[in-house]
Design an enzyme around this catalytic site. Structure first.
Site, PDB file in Angstrom:
ATOM      1  N   HIS A  82       0.649  -1.179  -0.234  1.00  0.00           N
ATOM      2  CA  HIS A  82       0.054  -0.076   0.185  1.00  0.00           C
ATOM      3  C   HIS A  82       0.851   1.382  -0.239  1.00  0.00           C
ATOM      4  O   HIS A  82       0.974   1.659   0.778  1.00  0.00           O
ATOM      5  CB  HIS A  82      -1.322   0.007   1.307  1.00  0.00           C
ATOM      6  CG  HIS A  82      -1.918   1.115   1.219  1.00  0.00           C
ATOM      7  ND1 HIS A  82      -2.997   1.136   2.306  1.00  0.00           N
ATOM      8  CD2 HIS A  82      -1.831   2.286   0.776  1.00  0.00           C
ATOM      9  CE1 HIS A  82      -3.695   2.450   2.297  1.00  0.00           C
ATOM     10  NE2 HIS A  82      -2.586   2.924   0.897  1.00  0.00           N
ATOM     11  N   HIS A 113       1.736   4.699  -2.311  1.00  0.00           N
ATOM     12  CA  HIS A 113       1.329   5.788  -3.489  1.00  0.00           C
ATOM     13  C   HIS A 113       2.830   5.855  -3.780  1.00  0.00           C
ATOM     14  O   HIS A 113       3.273   6.713  -3.048  1.00  0.00           O
ATOM     15  CB  HIS A 113      -0.091   7.211  -2.578  1.00  0.00           C
ATOM     16  CG  HIS A 113      -1.238   5.975  -2.667  1.00  0.00           C
ATOM     17  ND1 HIS A 113      -1.980   6.083  -3.159  1.00  0.00           N
ATOM     18  CD2 HIS A 113      -1.414   5.750  -1.699  1.00  0.00           C
ATOM     19  CE1 HIS A 113      -3.240   5.687  -2.694  1.00  0.00           C
ATOM     20  NE2 HIS A 113      -2.250   5.468  -1.399  1.00  0.00           N
ATOM     21  N   HIS A 147      -9.220   1.580  -1.846  1.00  0.00           N
ATOM     22  CA  HIS A 147      -9.036   1.608  -0.571  1.00  0.00           C
ATOM     23  C   HIS A 147     -10.508   1.884  -0.111  1.00  0.00           C
ATOM     24  O   HIS A 147     -11.411   2.196  -1.126  1.00  0.00           O
ATOM     25  CB  HIS A 147      -8.178   3.185  -0.925  1.00  0.00           C
ATOM     26  CG  HIS A 147      -7.588   3.446  -0.715  1.00  0.00           C
ATOM     27  ND1 HIS A 147      -6.356   3.203  -2.360  1.00  0.00           N
ATOM     28  CD2 HIS A 147      -6.811   3.994   0.266  1.00  0.00           C
ATOM     29  CE1 HIS A 147      -5.608   3.351  -1.895  1.00  0.00           C
ATOM     30  NE2 HIS A 147      -5.271   4.100  -1.189  1.00  0.00           N
ATOM     31  N   GLU A 194     -11.487   3.928   4.004  1.00  0.00           N
ATOM     32  CA  GLU A 194     -10.722   4.970   5.455  1.00  0.00           C
ATOM     33  C   GLU A 194     -11.381   5.693   6.022  1.00  0.00           C
ATOM     34  O   GLU A 194     -11.639   5.823   7.069  1.00  0.00           O
ATOM     35  CB  GLU A 194      -9.696   5.130   4.097  1.00  0.00           C
ATOM     36  CG  GLU A 194      -8.667   5.979   5.397  1.00  0.00           C
ATOM     37  CD  GLU A 194      -7.511   6.106   3.741  1.00  0.00           C
ATOM     38  OE1 GLU A 194      -8.145   6.509   2.727  1.00  0.00           O
ATOM     39  OE2 GLU A 194      -7.268   7.348   4.344  1.00  0.00           O
ATOM     40  N   ASP A 207       1.775   4.188   3.167  1.00  0.00           N
ATOM     41  CA  ASP A 207       1.213   5.078   1.600  1.00  0.00           C
ATOM     42  C   ASP A 207       1.543   6.024   1.262  1.00  0.00           C
ATOM     43  O   ASP A 207       1.206   6.130  -0.131  1.00  0.00           O
ATOM     44  CB  ASP A 207      -0.191   5.333   3.376  1.00  0.00           C
ATOM     45  CG  ASP A 207      -1.408   4.885   2.106  1.00  0.00           C
ATOM     46  OD1 ASP A 207      -1.905   6.059   1.647  1.00  0.00           O
ATOM     47  OD2 ASP A 207      -2.277   6.244   3.278  1.00  0.00           O
ATOM     48  N   ASP A 208       1.869   6.847   2.472  1.00  0.00           N
ATOM     49  CA  ASP A 208       2.183   8.246   1.837  1.00  0.00           C
ATOM     50  C   ASP A 208       3.437   9.045   2.260  1.00  0.00           C
ATOM     51  O   ASP A 208       3.470   9.636   3.173  1.00  0.00           O
ATOM     52  CB  ASP A 208       1.050   9.443   1.161  1.00  0.00           C
ATOM     53  CG  ASP A 208       0.373   8.842   0.135  1.00  0.00           C
ATOM     54  OD1 ASP A 208       0.159   8.822  -0.565  1.00  0.00           O
ATOM     55  OD2 ASP A 208      -1.166   8.903   1.111  1.00  0.00           O
TER      56      ASP A 208
END
Ligand code: HPA
Ligand code: ZN
Length: 323
Positions: A22, A24, A202, A205, A283-284
């Site tokens: 996961h 990005h 996703h 969330e 994630d980020d």
């Protein structure tokens, strides 16, 4: 200086072979690289200094973050930019013991600025191939549809991606979740599956448990990204456990976007006790304060996870991957 227990635990976490499922790729754009690419492309950077960029990384929710994240992607213009971005991420992932990655990319956030699909995909894939050759990190690539846009626009994106299906392995669904349910994208996911692409999304969330059901039943996804809201629905927890559908958790993201009130309320232990497979990812990471090892450590501290539990999560990430 005496070593702290957390240093030992970090070494242990780094030593575990693991997959990052996961992630990005645009979310790995560190402010230093953002400024360097702005200079290379002779454009005004979204932030004039690293300090001002970091000061702006203070988010009340997902949409707050997404505004800033899409603005920052403006510096990504050429294949070389996407390659440099990917390579910089892979070096960090390698340092954290990642042996396999399945990054997401968001073509719609670049196509709308006039960047060609060929520049995006060729750049990312060149970076991934370098990572495989020099760091031994295997990979699969996942193209996400932006859920705040229409399904017709997702179909256009799928068509634009058709020449690259030898290097794109699956589709995902990201961006603003509230009021953009998976059901909105059922037809385009069916078309993607018809082209041989695998599916993730996703869900849960900021959206409700119902969106996780929709992702499973209508998009036929193999994994759920985040999926935190599954804790509200016992029947869903049972289904995830029985079908061994993993939730790709990102604790530092959930903390920074205030998806959980604080990490002491993080539900990783509830998923483990219910037999729901979980993986941990970042994630980020350029925005949320840590890469994958930091996320393992955050979950371990929040939920008192043992070394055996952390090793099981790492092993599950490899099992859940598309290697
Ligand atoms: N959620 C939804 N969309 C995203 C995220 C996220 O955490 N990160 C990048 N796009
Ligand atoms: Zn995400």
């Amino acid at each position: 200086m005496t070593e702290q227990p957390t240093d030992h635990l970090r070494e242990f976490v780094v030593s575990l072979p693991k997959a990052e499922l996961h992630l990005h790729i645009e979310g790995t754009l560190e402010p230093e690289l953002m400024l360097a690419l702005a200079e290379r492309n002779r454009i005004d950077p979204p932030f004039p200094t690293v300090a001002l960029a970091k000061a702006a990384y203070d988010f009340g929710n997902l949409d707050d973050f997404l505004r800033l994240y899409y603005a920052a992607t403006d510096v990504l213009r050429t294949a070389a930019d996407f390659e440099d971005l990917t390579w910089a991420y892979l070096r960090r992932a390698h340092a954290d013991g990642v042996v396999h990655v399945e990054p997401f990319f968001d073509p719609q956030s670049h196509l709308c600025r006039g960047v060609e699909m060929s520049a995006i995909v060729d750049g990312i894939v060149t970076g991934l191939r370098r990572g495989e050759a020099e760091l031994g990190i295997s990979w699969r690539l996942i193209m996400c549809f932006l859920r705040h846009l229409s399904e017709a626009e997702a179909f256009e994106t799928l068509t634009a991606a058709e020449p690259y299906l030898d290097v794109i392995h699956g589709v995902g669904l990201d961006s603003s979740e509230a009021n953009n349910p998976p059901s909105k994208f059922a037809a385009v996911f069916a078309a993607a599956r018809g082209l041989g692409l695998r599916a993730v999304a996703h869900a849960g969330e900021e959206g409700p448990a119902e969106y996780i059901w929709e992702a499973l039943d209508l998009l036929l996804v193999e994994r759920i990204d985040h999926g935190i809201r599954a804790i509200d629905d016992r029947a869903l927890m049972k289904q995830l456990a029985e079908r061994r559908i993993p939730l790709n958790l990102c604790p530092l993201s959930n903390q920074r976007l205030q998806v959980v009130p604080d990490l002491t309320a993080y539900p990783a232990r509830q998923f483990i006790e219910a037999g729901v497979p979980i993986t941990i990812s970042s994630d980020d990471p350029a925005y949320f304060g840590g890469y994958i090892a930091d996320n393992y450590l955050a979950a371990a501290a929040a939920n008192g996870l043992s070394r055996d539990e952390l090793a099981a999560i790492a092993a599950d990430s490899l099992t859940a991957s598309w290697r």
